[in-house]
Scaffold this motif. Structure first.
Motif, short mmCIF file in Angstrom:
data_model
loop_
_atom_site.label_atom_id
_atom_site.label_comp_id
_atom_site.label_asym_id
_atom_site.label_seq_id
_atom_site.Cartn_x
_atom_site.Cartn_y
_atom_site.Cartn_z
N GLU A 1 25.84 38.09 48.11
CA GLU A 1 26.33 39.28 47.12
C GLU A 1 28.33 38.48 47.26
O GLU A 1 29.06 37.59 47.48
N THR B 1 29.07 32.40 38.66
CA THR B 1 28.11 33.51 38.89
C THR B 1 26.43 34.07 37.99
O THR B 1 26.13 34.48 38.17
N HIS C 1 23.40 34.54 39.69
CA HIS C 1 22.39 35.83 39.29
C HIS C 1 21.20 35.56 37.90
O HIS C 1 20.21 36.61 38.65
N ARG D 1 25.58 40.91 37.39
CA ARG D 1 24.91 41.09 38.46
C ARG D 1 24.20 42.56 38.19
O ARG D 1 22.76 42.18 38.66
N SER D 2 24.20 43.20 37.28
CA SER D 2 23.16 44.28 36.17
C SER D 2 22.03 44.45 35.23
O SER D 2 22.10 44.88 35.62
N ARG E 1 21.29 46.46 44.85
CA ARG E 1 22.36 45.22 43.97
C ARG E 1 22.68 44.39 44.78
O ARG E 1 23.29 43.35 43.44
N ASN E 2 23.51 44.08 45.91
CA ASN E 2 23.82 43.81 45.68
C ASN E 2 23.16 43.26 47.42
O ASN E 2 22.73 43.18 47.33
#
Length: 363
Positions: free
Chosen positions: A27, A244, A248, A325-326, A340-341
């Motif tokens: 996360e 990041t 992901h 992330r999405s 999602r995390n």
């Protein structure tokens, strides 16, 4: 910066050091506010898609996909407080870069010197006083739209100093992409020290920071004494965005056979187990956040009333992290949508993908 890793030379062949079937994505929470929503969000998306179709960058299917996913949301988030007419151009640059990235990643187009020739053309165009109307020189729509539309509409946004910095960062971005293509072609191993600046530049964040400056009519480099601090601050921001992205997208990269990802470099070149590599990458992000915050405190704010640059960079970092992330392109199978995390990604449930270079070469 001294990130927590052990570098062991070229290391073993990454194909012999595969991850476990289950990857747990850490996360990542940035202590930064998200950019405020823009009232012209849909207008910017619609205009960019129409522009890309008109110039032959995408077809109807591509436009439909982009209109029904969040792929353009990060481009809109980059616009900040820019007036609509400049925000439209910035989103077009974002779509141009996204299209080029897909061309490079999704097949062998960039190999055998093709990308180097493309870069030579871009450099010649942007370092000259070329004006619109010269697109008959280029059959490639990516170059034609650059010479006939994007560059003429952008070059007047700032002075020679800004334009020189913008072009320098654009060429660094493209050359880093070409270097990664070359090491893939030659099956070369990269150490972490080699990978980090390549990844920072290949993502293109520094180029877009320059575009954001001009779109919002900011010039944080005006005080010469502050120039080095701003450069350092933006490098930390660029690393945060790239790392990041790598964290992901690790599942996609593993399935597509992509060896150049921060996590896999840590696992292979650093001799780490994959869970430790993921945690080390996460710690590198946390360390860079602290370093960014420390340098931001040293940077003077621009003119009164303008969004100050550290705040804009914070917003871009946060927007990029949320997007990575999405966004669907990094998640090739759907797990519990509520988780999602701290995602758990089962590679056995991740299907083969048409995005891989191997599929392009041998369906």
């Amino acid at each position: 910066m001294a990130p927590p890793y052990r570098e062991g030379g070229s290391g073993p062949n990454p194909r012999d050091h595969l991850p476990p079937q289950l990857l747990i994505i850490p996360e990542i929470q940035f202590p930064f506010a998200a950019p405020p929503p823009r009232s012209d969000h849909e207008q910017l998306r619609t205009q960019a898609l129409a522009w890309a179709q008109r110039h032959g960058l995408i077809g109807r299917r591509g436009a439909h996909r982009l209109s029904t996913t969040a792929l353009l949301d990060l481009g809109v988030a980059l616009c900040g407080r820019a007036p609509t007419h400049r925000a439209e151009i910035l989103v077009c640059w974002y779509l141009w870069a996204l299209t080029l990235d897909d061309r490079i990643d999704d097949g062998p187009w960039a190999e055998n010197g093709a990308l180097e020739r493309f870069i030579t053309s871009v450099q010649s165009l942007t370092e000259s006083d070329a004006q619109s109307g010269e697109n008959s020189r280029f059959e490639d729509p990516m170059l034609a739209v650059l010479v006939d539309d994007l560059w003429p509409r952008t070059r007047c946004w700032g002075d020679d100093r800004w334009r020189g910095r913008l072009v320098r960062h654009l060429i660094r971005h493209l050359r880093a992409q070409a270097t990664l293509v070359h090491v893939r072609e030659t099956d070369t191993a990269l150490t972490l020290t080699q990978y980090l600046p390549l990844r920072r530049d290949s993502f293109g964040a520094l180029f877009f920071f320059d575009l954001i400056d001009a779109a919002e009519t900011l010039d944080p480099y005006a005080p010469a004494a502050q120039a080095q601090a701003w450069t350092t601050l933006r490098e930390h921001a660029a690393y945060l965005i790239a790392w990041t992205n790598d964290i992901h997208s690790i599942a996609k990269d593993v399935v597509c056979g992509e060896r150049f990802n921060l996590v896999s470099i840590l696992a292979n070149a650093g001799g780490m187990e994959w869970p430790a590599a993921l945690e080390s990458a996460h710690q590198m992000v946390n360390t860079a956040v602290a370093q960014f915050t420390a340098v931001a405190a040293q940077c003077a704010k621009p003119a009164s009333g303008a969004a100050n640059d550290p705040d804009r960079l914070r917003q871009v970092i946060r927007a990029a992290g949320d997007w990575h992330r999405s966004v669907s392109r990094y998640h090739l199978h759907a797990d519990d949508c509520g988780a999602r995390n701290n995602r758990q990604v089962d590679l056995e449930l991740t299907p083969p993908t048409l995005k891989s270079r191997q599929f392009e070469l041998d369906p």
